[in-house]
Design a protein around this motif. Structure first.
Motif, PDB file in Angstrom:
ATOM      1  N   UNK A   3       0.900  -1.138  -0.125  1.00  0.00           N
ATOM      2  CA  UNK A   3      -0.083  -0.138  -0.047  1.00  0.00           C
ATOM      3  C   UNK A   3       0.792   1.550  -0.046  1.00  0.00           C
ATOM      4  N   UNK A   4       1.871   1.202   0.804  1.00  0.00           N
ATOM      5  CA  UNK A   4       2.938   2.215   0.945  1.00  0.00           C
ATOM      6  C   UNK A   4       3.463   2.910  -0.620  1.00  0.00           C
ATOM      7  N   UNK A   5       3.750   1.752  -1.388  1.00  0.00           N
ATOM      8  CA  UNK A   5       4.228   1.836  -2.585  1.00  0.00           C
ATOM      9  C   UNK A   5       3.189   2.468  -3.674  1.00  0.00           C
ATOM     10  N   UNK A   6       2.000   1.807  -3.364  1.00  0.00           N
ATOM     11  CA  UNK A   6       0.732   2.233  -4.505  1.00  0.00           C
ATOM     12  C   UNK A   6       0.566   3.916  -4.166  1.00  0.00           C
ATOM     13  N   UNK A   7       0.725   4.368  -2.725  1.00  0.00           N
ATOM     14  CA  UNK A   7       0.299   5.830  -2.349  1.00  0.00           C
ATOM     15  C   UNK A   7       1.476   6.509  -3.009  1.00  0.00           C
ATOM     16  N   UNK A   8       2.747   6.048  -2.722  1.00  0.00           N
ATOM     17  CA  UNK A   8       3.968   7.026  -3.183  1.00  0.00           C
ATOM     18  C   UNK A   8       3.944   7.071  -4.804  1.00  0.00           C
ATOM     19  N   UNK A   9       3.550   6.135  -5.232  1.00  0.00           N
ATOM     20  CA  UNK A   9       3.387   6.139  -6.898  1.00  0.00           C
ATOM     21  C   UNK A   9       2.224   7.178  -7.407  1.00  0.00           C
ATOM     22  N   UNK A  10       1.149   7.216  -6.605  1.00  0.00           N
ATOM     23  CA  UNK A  10      -0.081   8.119  -6.952  1.00  0.00           C
ATOM     24  C   UNK A  10       0.632   9.493  -6.597  1.00  0.00           C
ATOM     25  N   UNK A  11       1.401   9.801  -5.454  1.00  0.00           N
ATOM     26  CA  UNK A  11       2.128  10.839  -5.217  1.00  0.00           C
ATOM     27  C   UNK A  11       2.734  11.590  -6.289  1.00  0.00           C
TER      28      UNK A  11
END
Length: 55
Positions: A3-11
């Motif tokens: 989830x952290x990587x998904x959120x980081x990629x979205x940011x």
């Protein structure tokens, strides 16, 4: 994908879109903003369906 990587990629996509908007690349930035919005909604709905609530 975590989830952290998904959120980081979205940011990252959002900030690249913001940079593109400031640079004058309006078509590309619009596409990046749309991608970030869709990814954010997909992540939120995925979290909601797994836990039954917004995390």
């Amino acid at each position: 994908m975590n989830d952290f990587y998904k959120d980081a990629l979205t940011a990252i996509v959002f900030f690249v879109g913001l940079f593109g908007f400031v640079s004058g690349e309006f078509i590309i930035s619009s596409a990046l903003f749309a991608t970030a919005a869709i990814a954010s909604n997909v992540n939120m709905n995925s979290k909601r369906s797994k836990t039954g609530k917004i995390a």
